[in-house]
Design a protein around this motif. Sequence first.
Motif, PDB file in Angstrom:
ATOM      1  N   GLU A  23       0.517  11.290   1.614  1.00 10.92           N
ATOM      2  CA  GLU A  23       1.042  11.367   0.247  1.00 10.92           C
ATOM      3  C   GLU A  23       2.380  10.640   0.150  1.00 10.92           C
ATOM      4  OE1 GLU A  23       1.912  14.589  -3.323  1.00 10.92           O
ATOM      5  OE2 GLU A  23       1.129  15.298  -1.415  1.00 10.92           O
ATOM      6  N   ASN A  24       3.237  10.819   1.144  1.00 10.32           N
ATOM      7  CA  ASN A  24       4.543  10.166   1.124  1.00 10.32           C
ATOM      8  C   ASN A  24       4.414   8.638   1.132  1.00 10.32           C
ATOM      9  OD1 ASN A  24       7.476  10.369   1.228  1.00 10.32           O
ATOM     10  ND2 ASN A  24       7.272   9.522   3.295  1.00 10.32           N
ATOM     11  N   ASP A  25       3.531   8.120   2.001  1.00  9.48           N
ATOM     12  CA  ASP A  25       3.327   6.670   2.055  1.00  9.48           C
ATOM     13  C   ASP A  25       2.772   6.150   0.734  1.00  9.48           C
ATOM     14  OD1 ASP A  25       4.295   6.585   4.635  1.00  9.48           O
ATOM     15  OD2 ASP A  25       2.309   6.445   5.569  1.00  9.48           O
ATOM     16  N   PHE A  26       1.810   6.883   0.159  1.00  8.19           N
ATOM     17  CA  PHE A  26       1.242   6.453  -1.112  1.00  8.19           C
ATOM     18  C   PHE A  26       2.299   6.454  -2.206  1.00  8.19           C
ATOM     19  CE2 PHE A  26      -0.400   7.547  -5.292  1.00  8.19           C
ATOM     20  CZ  PHE A  26      -1.112   6.389  -5.554  1.00  8.19           C
ATOM     21  N   VAL A  27       3.074   7.541  -2.294  1.00  4.25           N
ATOM     22  CA  VAL A  27       4.077   7.635  -3.355  1.00  4.25           C
ATOM     23  C   VAL A  27       5.081   6.490  -3.242  1.00  4.25           C
ATOM     24  CG1 VAL A  27       5.990   9.029  -4.258  1.00  4.25           C
ATOM     25  CG2 VAL A  27       3.777  10.094  -3.774  1.00  4.25           C
ATOM     26  N   ASN A  28       5.513   6.177  -2.037  1.00  2.00           N
ATOM     27  CA  ASN A  28       6.434   5.046  -1.859  1.00  2.00           C
ATOM     28  C   ASN A  28       5.822   3.744  -2.353  1.00  2.00           C
ATOM     29  OD1 ASN A  28       8.538   6.564  -0.753  1.00  2.00           O
ATOM     30  ND2 ASN A  28       7.757   6.331   1.326  1.00  2.00           N
ATOM     31  N   ARG A  29       4.578   3.506  -1.982  1.00  2.00           N
ATOM     32  CA  ARG A  29       3.893   2.272  -2.405  1.00  2.00           C
ATOM     33  C   ARG A  29       3.681   2.254  -3.918  1.00  2.00           C
ATOM     34  NH1 ARG A  29      -1.550   0.886  -2.842  1.00  2.00           N
ATOM     35  NH2 ARG A  29      -2.251   2.880  -1.955  1.00  2.00           N
ATOM     36  N   CYS A  30       3.286   3.391  -4.462  1.00  2.00           N
ATOM     37  CA  CYS A  30       3.022   3.508  -5.894  1.00  2.00           C
ATOM     38  C   CYS A  30       4.302   3.304  -6.716  1.00  2.00           C
ATOM     39  CB  CYS A  30       2.403   4.880  -6.160  1.00  2.00           C
ATOM     40  SG  CYS A  30       2.090   5.262  -7.891  1.00  2.00           S
ATOM     41  N   VAL A  31       5.396   3.943  -6.289  1.00  2.00           N
ATOM     42  CA  VAL A  31       6.676   3.800  -7.000  1.00  2.00           C
ATOM     43  C   VAL A  31       7.111   2.338  -6.983  1.00  2.00           C
ATOM     44  CG1 VAL A  31       9.141   4.357  -6.893  1.00  2.00           C
ATOM     45  CG2 VAL A  31       7.436   6.179  -6.719  1.00  2.00           C
ATOM     46  N   GLU A  32       6.959   1.691  -5.851  1.00  2.00           N
ATOM     47  CA  GLU A  32       7.300   0.269  -5.760  1.00  2.00           C
ATOM     48  C   GLU A  32       6.473  -0.546  -6.755  1.00  2.00           C
ATOM     49  OE1 GLU A  32       6.729  -3.193  -2.462  1.00  2.00           O
ATOM     50  OE2 GLU A  32       7.616  -1.310  -1.746  1.00  2.00           O
ATOM     51  N   VAL A  34       8.125   8.717  -9.531  1.00  2.00           N
ATOM     52  CA  VAL A  34       7.757   9.572  -8.395  1.00  2.00           C
ATOM     53  C   VAL A  34       6.794  10.660  -8.851  1.00  2.00           C
ATOM     54  CG1 VAL A  34       8.647  11.276  -6.747  1.00  2.00           C
ATOM     55  CG2 VAL A  34       9.828   9.096  -7.035  1.00  2.00           C
ATOM     56  N   ALA A  35       7.100  11.301  -9.982  1.00  2.00           N
ATOM     57  CA  ALA A  35       6.227  12.362 -10.501  1.00  2.00           C
ATOM     58  C   ALA A  35       4.844  11.820 -10.839  1.00  2.00           C
ATOM     59  CB  ALA A  35       6.861  13.006 -11.731  1.00  2.00           C
ATOM     60  N   ILE A  36       4.797  10.660 -11.454  1.00  2.00           N
ATOM     61  CA  ILE A  36       3.517  10.035 -11.812  1.00  2.00           C
ATOM     62  C   ILE A  36       2.705   9.747 -10.545  1.00  2.00           C
ATOM     63  CG2 ILE A  36       2.475   7.892 -12.706  1.00  2.00           C
ATOM     64  CD1 ILE A  36       4.869   7.868 -14.718  1.00  2.00           C
ATOM     65  N   CYS A  37       3.362   9.232  -9.526  1.00  2.00           N
ATOM     66  CA  CYS A  37       2.660   8.864  -8.295  1.00  2.00           C
ATOM     67  C   CYS A  37       2.178  10.085  -7.529  1.00  2.00           C
ATOM     68  CB  CYS A  37       3.547   7.974  -7.445  1.00  2.00           C
ATOM     69  SG  CYS A  37       3.837   6.347  -8.215  1.00  2.00           S
ATOM     70  N   LYS A  89      -2.919  -0.121 -14.959  1.00  2.00           N
ATOM     71  CA  LYS A  89      -3.595  -0.147 -13.668  1.00  2.00           C
ATOM     72  C   LYS A  89      -2.701   0.575 -12.671  1.00  2.00           C
ATOM     73  CE  LYS A  89      -5.643  -3.241 -10.347  1.00  2.00           C
ATOM     74  NZ  LYS A  89      -5.859  -4.609  -9.942  1.00  2.00           N
ATOM     75  N   MET A  90      -3.285   1.548 -11.995  1.00  2.00           N
ATOM     76  CA  MET A  90      -2.542   2.333 -11.021  1.00  2.00           C
ATOM     77  C   MET A  90      -3.154   2.125  -9.645  1.00  2.00           C
ATOM     78  SD  MET A  90      -0.125   4.332 -12.379  1.00  2.00           S
ATOM     79  CE  MET A  90       0.003   5.664 -11.189  1.00  2.00           C
ATOM     80  N   PRO A  91      -2.322   2.084  -8.625  1.00  2.00           N
ATOM     81  CA  PRO A  91      -2.876   2.002  -7.268  1.00  2.00           C
ATOM     82  C   PRO A  91      -3.589   3.301  -6.904  1.00  2.00           C
ATOM     83  CG  PRO A  91      -0.484   2.227  -7.188  1.00  2.00           C
ATOM     84  CD  PRO A  91      -0.865   2.109  -8.627  1.00  2.00           C
ATOM     85  N   ASN A  92      -4.509   3.213  -5.990  1.00  2.00           N
ATOM     86  CA  ASN A  92      -5.211   4.377  -5.450  1.00  2.00           C
ATOM     87  C   ASN A  92      -4.769   4.587  -4.015  1.00  2.00           C
ATOM     88  OD1 ASN A  92      -6.986   5.099  -7.635  1.00  2.00           O
ATOM     89  ND2 ASN A  92      -8.094   3.214  -7.193  1.00  2.00           N
ATOM     90  N   PRO A  93      -4.761   5.846  -3.578  1.00  2.00           N
ATOM     91  CA  PRO A  93      -4.442   6.090  -2.165  1.00  2.00           C
ATOM     92  C   PRO A  93      -5.507   5.464  -1.267  1.00  2.00           C
ATOM     93  CG  PRO A  93      -4.402   8.147  -3.429  1.00  2.00           C
ATOM     94  CD  PRO A  93      -4.969   7.083  -4.316  1.00  2.00           C
ATOM     95  N   ASN A  94      -5.059   4.887  -0.184  1.00  2.00           N
ATOM     96  CA  ASN A  94      -5.982   4.367   0.818  1.00  2.00           C
ATOM     97  C   ASN A  94      -6.471   5.528   1.681  1.00  2.00           C
ATOM     98  OD1 ASN A  94      -5.612   1.631   0.044  1.00  2.00           O
ATOM     99  ND2 ASN A  94      -3.691   1.619   1.168  1.00  2.00           N
ATOM    100  N   LYS A  95      -7.625   5.337   2.284  1.00  2.00           N
ATOM    101  CA  LYS A  95      -8.164   6.375   3.160  1.00  2.00           C
ATOM    102  C   LYS A  95      -7.144   6.673   4.258  1.00  2.00           C
ATOM    103  CE  LYS A  95     -12.225   7.708   5.718  1.00  2.00           C
ATOM    104  NZ  LYS A  95     -13.636   7.492   5.903  1.00  2.00           N
ATOM    105  N   ASN A  96      -6.906   7.949   4.481  1.00  2.00           N
ATOM    106  CA  ASN A  96      -5.975   8.442   5.498  1.00  2.00           C
ATOM    107  C   ASN A  96      -4.513   8.089   5.228  1.00  2.00           C
ATOM    108  OD1 ASN A  96      -8.121   9.595   6.964  1.00  2.00           O
ATOM    109  ND2 ASN A  96      -8.510   7.633   7.949  1.00  2.00           N
ATOM    110  N   GLU A  97      -4.183   7.609   4.023  1.00  2.00           N
ATOM    111  CA  GLU A  97      -2.788   7.330   3.672  1.00  2.00           C
ATOM    112  C   GLU A  97      -2.102   8.652   3.318  1.00  2.00           C
ATOM    113  OE1 GLU A  97      -0.412   4.072   0.968  1.00  2.00           O
ATOM    114  OE2 GLU A  97      -2.288   4.873   0.163  1.00  2.00           O
TER     115      GLU A  97
END
Length: 79
Positions: free
Chosen positions: A28-37, A52-55, A18-26
């Motif tokens: 790329e940097n914010d998403f990658v940080n959240r995804c890596v976490e 990081v590459a995966i995110c 299960k992978m997180p999805n980007p939120n609307k208007n998020e």
Amino acid sequence: MTQAHHGLFIEKTFGRIKMPNPNKNESENDFVNRCVEYLTKEGKGSDNSQRVAICHSRYKQAKAAQDLVDIIYKGFENG
């Protein structure tokens, strides 16, 4: 490696995770940080650079899919 091949690599390497999805208007940097976490918490990825590459890939795939949906909807609205 193409997007499709990268996606297959991720699936073969991690299985269907299960992978997180980007939120609307998020951003790329914010998403990658959240995804890596998230991936770190789940113990996925061999190291941080792989996570990081995966995110980044996940963000780009989700953005491309949303762009396609937007184009289709615009076609229906104008059709």
